[in-house]
Design a protein around this motif. Structure first.
Motif, short mmCIF file in Angstrom:
data_model
loop_
_atom_site.label_atom_id
_atom_site.label_comp_id
_atom_site.label_asym_id
_atom_site.label_seq_id
_atom_site.Cartn_x
_atom_site.Cartn_y
_atom_site.Cartn_z
N GLU A 67 17.57 9.50 0.66
CA GLU A 67 16.81 8.33 1.11
C GLU A 67 16.53 8.46 2.61
O GLU A 67 17.44 8.73 3.40
CB GLU A 67 17.60 7.05 0.83
CG GLU A 67 16.82 5.79 1.14
CD GLU A 67 17.55 4.53 0.71
OE1 GLU A 67 16.99 3.45 0.91
OE2 GLU A 67 18.67 4.64 0.18
N SER A 122 0.76 1.36 4.36
CA SER A 122 1.28 1.55 3.01
C SER A 122 0.11 1.73 2.08
O SER A 122 -0.75 0.88 1.96
CB SER A 122 2.11 0.35 2.56
OG SER A 122 2.46 0.50 1.21
N GLN A 179 9.14 8.48 -0.41
CA GLN A 179 9.42 7.51 0.66
C GLN A 179 9.45 8.20 2.03
O GLN A 179 9.02 7.62 3.03
CB GLN A 179 10.73 6.77 0.37
CG GLN A 179 10.62 5.85 -0.83
CD GLN A 179 11.92 5.09 -1.11
OE1 GLN A 179 12.90 5.22 -0.38
NE2 GLN A 179 11.92 4.31 -2.18
N GLN A 184 5.99 8.60 3.10
CA GLN A 184 5.54 7.28 3.56
C GLN A 184 5.93 7.04 5.02
O GLN A 184 5.10 6.63 5.85
CB GLN A 184 6.20 6.22 2.68
CG GLN A 184 5.31 5.11 2.21
CD GLN A 184 6.11 4.03 1.50
OE1 GLN A 184 7.08 4.31 0.81
NE2 GLN A 184 5.69 2.80 1.66
N PRO A 217 7.81 2.82 -3.96
CA PRO A 217 7.57 2.85 -2.52
C PRO A 217 8.66 2.12 -1.73
O PRO A 217 9.32 1.22 -2.24
CB PRO A 217 6.24 2.12 -2.37
CG PRO A 217 6.18 1.21 -3.56
CD PRO A 217 6.86 1.95 -4.67
N MET A 218 8.85 2.54 -0.51
CA MET A 218 9.75 1.84 0.40
C MET A 218 9.04 0.61 0.93
O MET A 218 7.83 0.62 1.15
CB MET A 218 10.13 2.78 1.55
CG MET A 218 11.10 2.19 2.55
SD MET A 218 11.61 3.40 3.81
CE MET A 218 12.95 4.20 2.95
N VAL A 250 9.99 0.69 6.47
CA VAL A 250 9.27 1.83 7.06
C VAL A 250 9.03 1.59 8.55
O VAL A 250 9.25 2.47 9.38
CB VAL A 250 7.91 2.05 6.34
CG1 VAL A 250 7.09 3.11 7.05
CG2 VAL A 250 8.12 2.43 4.88
#
Length: 205
Positions: free
Chosen positions: A28, A72, A149, A152, A192-193, A198
């Motif tokens: 992560e 995003s 992620q 992202q 998605p995070m 983010v």
């Protein structure tokens, strides 16, 4: 020639960073990857060098502060059918169709368009080559949930800084949207995070 050479230098850095990572087993994300910081540093240095020789050039007027834009791909209208839980399409979204629509958007960007003798045009050319390379590299990999992620986070970081160097910031948004969308299409479990998380990671550097 200068734009191609500098674009190639940054492209090779990005290519190596994508090809040498195991995106399926990525943990992560807690940080922006070092290579993304290096891309911003190198681009800033090029901006200073070119600024010694050429005038600024013309930028397209912007309606908002892009440094505040929440990056995003999942808020993008052409992605909502697949990722936004609050949106229920009348029929299942065809992912092949989605992919082809994305290609139409990205192919409209002429990566090797003529460069004018001003700073903005030179930097725009270098950034287009670099981000297009990143996109093509991502299209050849498979991503786990955390791999997606990380992409992202990295793309949001690039967006925070690179938009100010180019003639039209929408160019940066489009290419980075495509990078994240491509990673999502190549992820068996695309979760998605949260954009707020983010942003915190990118602000921390």
């Amino acid at each position: 020639h200068y734009v191609k050479v500098q674009g190639l230098v940054i492209s090779q850095m990005l290519r190596k960073s994508v090809e040498t990572r195991d995106w399926l087993s990525t943990l992560e994300p807690r940080n922006v990857r070092a290579v993304m910081k290096r891309v911003v540093e190198d681009t800033t240095a090029i901006d200073v060098q070119v600024g010694l020789l050429y005038e600024e050039g013309v930028r397209k007027a912007q309606s908002s502060d892009s440094s505040k834009r929440t990056f995003s791909v999942y808020s993008s209208s052409r992605q909502q059918g697949r990722y936004a839980p609050s949106y229920t399409p009348s029929a299942p979204m065809d992912t092949n169709l989605l992919s082809n629509i994305q290609k139409l958007f990205s192919e409209r960007i002429d990566v090797f368009s003529p460069v004018e003798f001003n700073k903005v045009s030179v930097l725009t050319g270098i950034i287009k080559i670099s981000l297009k390379t990143l996109l093509e590299c991502v299209r050849l990999r498979t991503f786990g949930r955390f791999g997606l992620q990380q992409v992202q986070v990295d793309c949001h970081f690039l967006q925070l800084y690179l938009w100010r160097f180019v003639a039209d910031e929408e160019l940066v948004h489009l290419l980075l949207d495509e990078v994240v969308a491509s990673a999502a299409l190549r992820c068996p479990d695309p979760v998605p995070m949260e954009p707020s998380v983010v942003e915190v990671i990118c602000e921390r550097g």
